[in-house]
Design a protein around this motif. Structure first.
Motif, short mmCIF file in Angstrom:
data_model
loop_
_atom_site.label_atom_id
_atom_site.label_comp_id
_atom_site.label_asym_id
_atom_site.label_seq_id
_atom_site.Cartn_x
_atom_site.Cartn_y
_atom_site.Cartn_z
N TYR A 136 23.23 21.00 -1.36
CA TYR A 136 21.90 20.49 -1.69
C TYR A 136 21.84 18.97 -1.56
O TYR A 136 20.88 18.40 -1.02
CB TYR A 136 21.54 20.89 -3.12
N ASN A 137 22.86 18.29 -2.07
CA ASN A 137 22.86 16.82 -2.04
C ASN A 137 22.88 16.27 -0.63
O ASN A 137 22.32 15.20 -0.36
CB ASN A 137 24.08 16.28 -2.81
N VAL A 168 19.23 16.20 0.48
CA VAL A 168 18.27 15.74 -0.51
C VAL A 168 17.15 14.90 0.09
O VAL A 168 16.01 14.88 -0.41
CB VAL A 168 19.00 14.96 -1.64
N LYS A 214 13.27 18.56 -6.82
CA LYS A 214 14.14 17.42 -7.11
C LYS A 214 14.65 17.48 -8.55
O LYS A 214 15.83 17.20 -8.82
CB LYS A 214 13.39 16.11 -6.88
#
Length: 361
Positions: free
Chosen positions: A94-95, A98, A107
């Protein structure tokens, strides 16, 4: 089973086509299956080559897609129940993507995932990883989120300041702690941030600001002390005589038979802060350090015992030894040692250091 899990992440035509692609890659030596039955590139250079051939935007999109699919695969169950590897893999993917997230609710969800991963890293003493996860989580928080997601924001910035301190990131810790002090709702919520701020100032060698800040916070707890040097000297002499008189009238059992402070008492928070500030004051303002220790001992005998009382009596033993009051110093050292045992060895090392430094004739 492995191929089914991979198929969950990618839609590459039909499942049979996907299986065939995987089998071909394995047969060609591009990917291998390790002892844990996981698929990986056979060499790091192959992995790097695959990344180099993929445009950065496509990489971010792929990582984001993987992160989303992994999260969906949890199907609403507690993500912690899937194990730490699942959590960190999901968060890492996910990061990487982002920058492509536009929905603020997503977020916030990722911020909470970084909080979970950061707490897990702290608990396993992986402090650098913890700092990275928590910093990323803090970066996803907006000012208004403190109102709607207070608990997540409080834990993120509080743990972040603590993790940053383990890495010597004093300036970053000040920034994170200041955010908590600005938005925290209660004295209890703010105390860890105050302690982090004091530690950060100390790491920076900024002892003056540390003491000034510590004393201002103590004043909020109703713990007021003189600031003038002459007044401090006079107060310390008065308090020394009073404390010695009280201790001489007490037996060891009188002190040890006292009840502990109530667990939700602000007195415990006050004792914790008095201990932190007194340790900072030791090298720079020893008279103030004595006043703080005297106050801790007085509170211990009037309001009940805490784990911090072991430090207070050990520091008093150290101070009395330096003043030549050896018999009373020995008595305080005995109390400190007993309190260490009562409160499960908390502050054991600093108490032992103080007692070992109290050289009795």
């Amino acid at each position: 089973e492995i191929l089914e899990r991979l198929f969950l992440l990618y839609e590459c035509g039909s499942k049979s086509d996907f299986d065939l692609c995987i089998e071909s890659a394995v047969a060609g030596g591009i990917i291998v299956q390790d002892c844990c039955c996981l698929l990986r590139f056979s060499h790091d250079q192959l992995y790097q080559a695959a990344r180099a051939l993929t445009p950065s935007e496509e990489q971010a999109l792929a990582h984001l897609d993987i992160g989303r699919r992994l999260l969906r695969s949890a199907k609403g169950e507690d993500i912690n129940g899937r194990g730490s590897d699942f959590v960190t893999t999901t968060v890492d993917q996910y990061n990487e993507g982002v920058s492509l997230i536009t929905d603020h609710a997503e977020k916030l969800g990722l911020a909470e995932l970084n909080l979970i991963a950061g707490e897990a890293a702290l608990n396993s003493a992986s402090f650098l990883s913890a700092a990275i996860y928590l910093l990323r989580g803090c970066g996803l928080i907006g000012t208004d989120d403190w109102k709607s997601h207070y608990d997540v924001c409080l834990r993120l910035f509080t743990f972040c300041s603590e993790a940053q301190l383990t890495q010597g990131m004093a300036e970053g810790a000040v920034t994170s702690a200041t955010e908590v002090l600005k938005n925290g709702k209660s004295v209890h919520d703010k105390l860890p941030a105050h302690q982090a701020l004091l530690t950060a100032f100390t790491i920076q060698g900024n002892y003056f600001d540390a003491i000034v800040h510590g004393m201002s916070v103590l004043k909020e707890f109703g713990e007021d002390f003189p600031t003038d040097a002459d007044e401090q000297q006079a107060a310390s002499r008065t308090e020394l005589m009073r404390i010695c008189a009280v201790l001489e009238s007490k037996s060891f059992d009188d002190i040890m038979n006292q009840n502990p402070m109530e667990s939700d008492s602000t007195q415990i928070l006050s004792m914790q802060l008095l201990m932190v500030v007194s340790r900072i004051a030791y090298l720079n303002e020893p008279t103030l350090m004595l006043l703080l220790v005297f106050r801790m001992v007085s509170k211990s005998m009037s309001s009940g015992l805490t784990a911090e009382a072991s430090f207070a009596f050990a520091a008093l033993a150290f101070s009395l030894c330096g003043l030549g009051k050896y018999e009373l110093s020995s008595f305080c050292a005995r109390v400190a040692s007993a309190l260490i045992q009562r409160f499960s060895q908390k502050y054991f090392h600093i108490v032992q250091l103080l007692l070992n430094s109290s050289i009795l004739p």
